[in-house]
Design an enzyme around this catalytic site. Sequence first.
Site, PDB file in Angstrom:
ATOM      1  N   PHE A  69       0.844  -1.197   0.000  1.00 23.11           N
ATOM      2  CA  PHE A  69       0.000   0.000   0.000  1.00 23.11           C
ATOM      3  C   PHE A  69       0.876   1.243   0.000  1.00 23.11           C
ATOM      4  O   PHE A  69       1.776   1.379   0.837  1.00 23.11           O
ATOM      5  CB  PHE A  69      -0.913   0.009   1.234  1.00 23.11           C
ATOM      6  CG  PHE A  69      -2.006  -1.032   1.161  1.00 23.11           C
ATOM      7  CD1 PHE A  69      -3.287  -0.697   0.780  1.00 23.11           C
ATOM      8  CD2 PHE A  69      -1.713  -2.365   1.442  1.00 23.11           C
ATOM      9  CE1 PHE A  69      -4.284  -1.662   0.683  1.00 23.11           C
ATOM     10  CE2 PHE A  69      -2.698  -3.332   1.356  1.00 23.11           C
ATOM     11  CZ  PHE A  69      -3.984  -2.985   0.974  1.00 23.11           C
ATOM     12  N   CYS A  90      -6.076  15.122   0.318  1.00 23.02           N
ATOM     13  CA  CYS A  90      -7.363  14.754  -0.277  1.00 23.02           C
ATOM     14  C   CYS A  90      -8.065  16.033  -0.694  1.00 23.02           C
ATOM     15  O   CYS A  90      -7.916  17.073  -0.039  1.00 23.02           O
ATOM     16  CB  CYS A  90      -8.215  13.961   0.707  1.00 23.02           C
ATOM     17  SG  CYS A  90      -9.692  13.260  -0.096  1.00 23.02           S
ATOM     18  N   CYS A  92     -14.559  14.445   4.129  1.00 24.16           N
ATOM     19  CA  CYS A  92     -15.760  13.727   4.575  1.00 24.16           C
ATOM     20  C   CYS A  92     -15.835  13.692   6.100  1.00 24.16           C
ATOM     21  O   CYS A  92     -14.812  13.494   6.767  1.00 24.16           O
ATOM     22  CB  CYS A  92     -15.726  12.300   4.036  1.00 24.16           C
ATOM     23  SG  CYS A  92     -15.502  12.231   2.257  1.00 24.16           S
ATOM     24  N   CYS A 119     -14.393  10.520   7.795  1.00 24.88           N
ATOM     25  CA  CYS A 119     -13.050  10.075   7.410  1.00 24.88           C
ATOM     26  C   CYS A 119     -12.182   9.822   8.651  1.00 24.88           C
ATOM     27  O   CYS A 119     -12.038  10.690   9.505  1.00 24.88           O
ATOM     28  CB  CYS A 119     -12.372  11.115   6.529  1.00 24.88           C
ATOM     29  SG  CYS A 119     -10.774  10.540   5.931  1.00 24.88           S
ATOM     30  N   ASP A 120     -11.621   8.616   8.731  1.00 27.20           N
ATOM     31  CA  ASP A 120     -10.738   8.299   9.861  1.00 27.20           C
ATOM     32  C   ASP A 120      -9.331   7.958   9.378  1.00 27.20           C
ATOM     33  O   ASP A 120      -8.556   7.315  10.084  1.00 27.20           O
ATOM     34  CB  ASP A 120     -11.320   7.146  10.688  1.00 27.20           C
ATOM     35  CG  ASP A 120     -11.471   5.872   9.869  1.00 27.20           C
ATOM     36  OD1 ASP A 120     -11.179   5.900   8.651  1.00 27.20           O
ATOM     37  OD2 ASP A 120     -11.875   4.844  10.446  1.00 27.20           O
ATOM     38  N   THR A 121      -9.009   8.362   8.150  1.00 21.75           N
ATOM     39  CA  THR A 121      -7.693   8.049   7.578  1.00 21.75           C
ATOM     40  C   THR A 121      -6.740   9.207   7.814  1.00 21.75           C
ATOM     41  O   THR A 121      -7.074  10.356   7.541  1.00 21.75           O
ATOM     42  CB  THR A 121      -7.828   7.814   6.054  1.00 21.75           C
ATOM     43  OG1 THR A 121      -8.800   6.801   5.828  1.00 21.75           O
ATOM     44  CG2 THR A 121      -6.490   7.386   5.457  1.00 21.75           C
ATOM     45  N   GLU A 151      -7.426   3.295  -5.322  1.00 24.33           N
ATOM     46  CA  GLU A 151      -8.645   3.492  -4.547  1.00 24.33           C
ATOM     47  C   GLU A 151      -8.930   4.983  -4.538  1.00 24.33           C
ATOM     48  O   GLU A 151      -8.199   5.762  -3.915  1.00 24.33           O
ATOM     49  CB  GLU A 151      -8.456   2.945  -3.131  1.00 24.33           C
ATOM     50  CG  GLU A 151      -8.087   1.463  -3.179  1.00 24.33           C
ATOM     51  CD  GLU A 151      -8.362   0.702  -1.906  1.00 24.33           C
ATOM     52  OE1 GLU A 151      -8.503   1.350  -0.851  1.00 24.33           O
ATOM     53  OE2 GLU A 151      -8.428  -0.532  -1.981  1.00 24.33           O
ATOM     54  N   HIS A 161      -9.336  -6.701   7.111  1.00 24.36           N
ATOM     55  CA  HIS A 161      -8.005  -6.510   7.708  1.00 24.36           C
ATOM     56  C   HIS A 161      -8.119  -6.068   9.162  1.00 24.36           C
ATOM     57  O   HIS A 161      -7.253  -6.359   9.985  1.00 24.36           O
ATOM     58  CB  HIS A 161      -7.190  -5.502   6.889  1.00 24.36           C
ATOM     59  CG  HIS A 161      -7.881  -4.202   6.647  1.00 24.36           C
ATOM     60  ND1 HIS A 161      -8.999  -4.117   5.828  1.00 24.36           N
ATOM     61  CD2 HIS A 161      -7.658  -2.963   7.097  1.00 24.36           C
ATOM     62  CE1 HIS A 161      -9.391  -2.856   5.791  1.00 24.36           C
ATOM     63  NE2 HIS A 161      -8.615  -2.131   6.565  1.00 24.36           N
TER      64      HIS A 161
END
Length: 191
Positions: free
Chosen positions: A24, A30, A34, A37-39, A96, A185
């Site tokens: 990855f 970004c 959002c 969003c938790d990234t 993605e 995951h």
Amino acid sequence: MLALAEIFYSIQGEGTWTGTPAVFVRLAGCNLACDFCDTDYSTKFFAGIDDIVGMVREVGGDCPMVVLTGGEPLAQADAGALIEALRCDGRRVHIESNGTIFTDLPDDVWLCVSPKERVDPRMARRANEAKLIVDERVPEEHLSLFAEKPTILLQPEGNKPANVAAALDYAKAHPARFRLSLQTHKFIGAR
Ligand code: SF4
């Protein structure tokens, strides 16, 4: 140079390729914001394309699958050159994307579009995989974008039980076209 958040070797936990080992490459930044969003896609380091290809090899060896994720991986100007360099290194590139930024992608690039708000219809048509995030409800407003897709993935936000139930109920009510996609995951403590 590209801005990156992280590069790591794990398995694809979501969607059609669930269970497949993959490197990855999380690109920073970004173009959307959002609520759910938790990234963490904040910039941790910068690297040139050759260095990124080298880091992919260092963590993943000959692993054929490389997932470009984010943030929004197509938001950076050098994303196309990175895709090309990874393909030249023998990788199968998966992306993605939130589908907002039109990018002319080679046919062998796997594109997953997960719409959050607006989507470029060309990206929706190009998508190999459409993944709708179920956050209390199935966002049916996006379905017309993917009218040509035989299968739509429904992914419960955060694996939360209420979202899982909403996605499952919808898939069972429309079994010919909808499929549940869980973040597997997270079940096994993988990244
Ligand atoms: S598009 Fe994805 S990465 Fe960007 S803010 Fe929304 S959920 Fe987060």
